[in-house]
Design an enzyme around this catalytic site. Sequence first.
Site, PDB file in Angstrom:
ATOM      1  CE  LYS A  34      -0.235  -0.223   4.941  1.00 49.78           C
ATOM      2  NZ  LYS A  34      -0.981  -0.590   6.292  1.00 49.78           N
ATOM      3  NE  ARG A 130      -6.645   0.834  12.322  1.00 51.22           N
ATOM      4  CZ  ARG A 130      -5.405   0.825  11.876  1.00 51.22           C
ATOM      5  NH1 ARG A 130      -4.708   1.750  11.803  1.00 51.22           N
ATOM      6  NH2 ARG A 130      -4.944  -0.458  11.315  1.00 51.22           N
ATOM      7  CE1 TYR A 257      11.777  32.487   1.380  1.00 52.30           C
ATOM      8  CE2 TYR A 257      11.897  29.770   1.451  1.00 52.30           C
ATOM      9  CZ  TYR A 257      11.757  30.912   0.688  1.00 52.30           C
ATOM     10  OH  TYR A 257      11.406  31.094  -0.581  1.00 52.30           O
ATOM     11  CG  MET A 305       8.492  23.684  -2.834  1.00 60.01           C
ATOM     12  SD  MET A 305       7.222  24.506  -3.811  1.00 60.01           S
ATOM     13  CE  MET A 305       6.333  25.485  -2.612  1.00 60.01           C
TER      14      MET A 305
END
Length: 361
Positions: A34, A130, A257, A305
Amino acid sequence: MSIAVVEVNRKSILHNIDFFKQKSPNRTLMAVVKANAYGHGMEEVAQLLDDKVDCFGVARISEAVALRQVGIRSPIVLLEGFFPHDDINDLLDFNLQPVIHSSWQIDDLNTIPFPNEITVWFKIDTGMHRLGFNFDEAIGEFNRLASCKAVRQPINIISHFSSADDFDSSQTKTQMARFDEFACLVDSNLIGCQQSIAASGGILAWPDSHHNMIRVGIALYGVSPFDEEVTDLQPAMTLKSELIAVRKHKKGQAVGYGQTWTSERDTILGVVAMGYGDGYPRDIPENTPVYINGRLVPIVGRVSMDMIVVDLGQHCQDKPGDEVIFWGKQLPVEQISKHTGISAYELLTRLTSRAKIRYKD
Ligand SMILES: *Cc1c(COP(=O)(O)O)cnc(C)c1O
């Protein structure tokens, strides 16, 4: 060519599969693929393992369909079953095995027309709380599922540990006992069925939990489900990029930054083409390491980024184009997890499609 690369070593994955086959002989082995195989590329990993494992585990029908579309033939288990708005015909069309955890799913299965049959997994809640049937309703629901015409006998049973990584807790033993208790209750219905409760943590730490199927997720990729690395496993992934600039930097100057880091000495900084746009976490503590030219150096200033700045040190010889490793054999992802407080599961699966996966044998 992409510069931020997720390099995946196929041999390591095969080594880890062999390790689990030896550790848990004569059991069925599910490879959990997955979430894009925990960032390793779902289709490619499944193609590598299609004739080496007994089945695959995924979390969404869309994942299972994608596997069938690239020719995967092994059984595929939907670990959370089908969802309220899924098309139940997909189960038949793509030959998928849903985990059944709620009574509405049994209602839906009753709408499947004769003579279709599907293999199902009955999920019992042994303490994770769950998904899964509670103990007080489980026998009744199991029998209701067993009477669905579309359900192939025998029904397999499955559960999941909440705390397999906590070696001191009594929770895992309690869950194992509840699982056994349920298996005994439905015993006469279960001849030839699969019973499974252990994922990576259970497999490695609780040998009595293997039953007849183990479900290997993160450990298949050579990453530990615990805080500490597992020495017998080989990490398959190397997350890496390159230096794109090497610059002199003066004592007292800040970087990046928000000017969150100021150098206490004259130094040389490296700028690496990697950032949160590739999936590297933005919120990391000071001194999180990267590996370059045989040594560890710290990330300084904020992760942006597309770029990360590292302090290479005053006397460095590094140059643009040199390889920078964020995790891999040389710098285990478990250590980055410990350093950042972000679980290895999350570090692997949060990688983005900009970081291209490249396979190596
Ligand atoms: C994800 C998942 C696994 C695999 O877990 P790992 O800890 O990665 O081995 C096994 N079983 C279920 C039900 C899961 O959702």
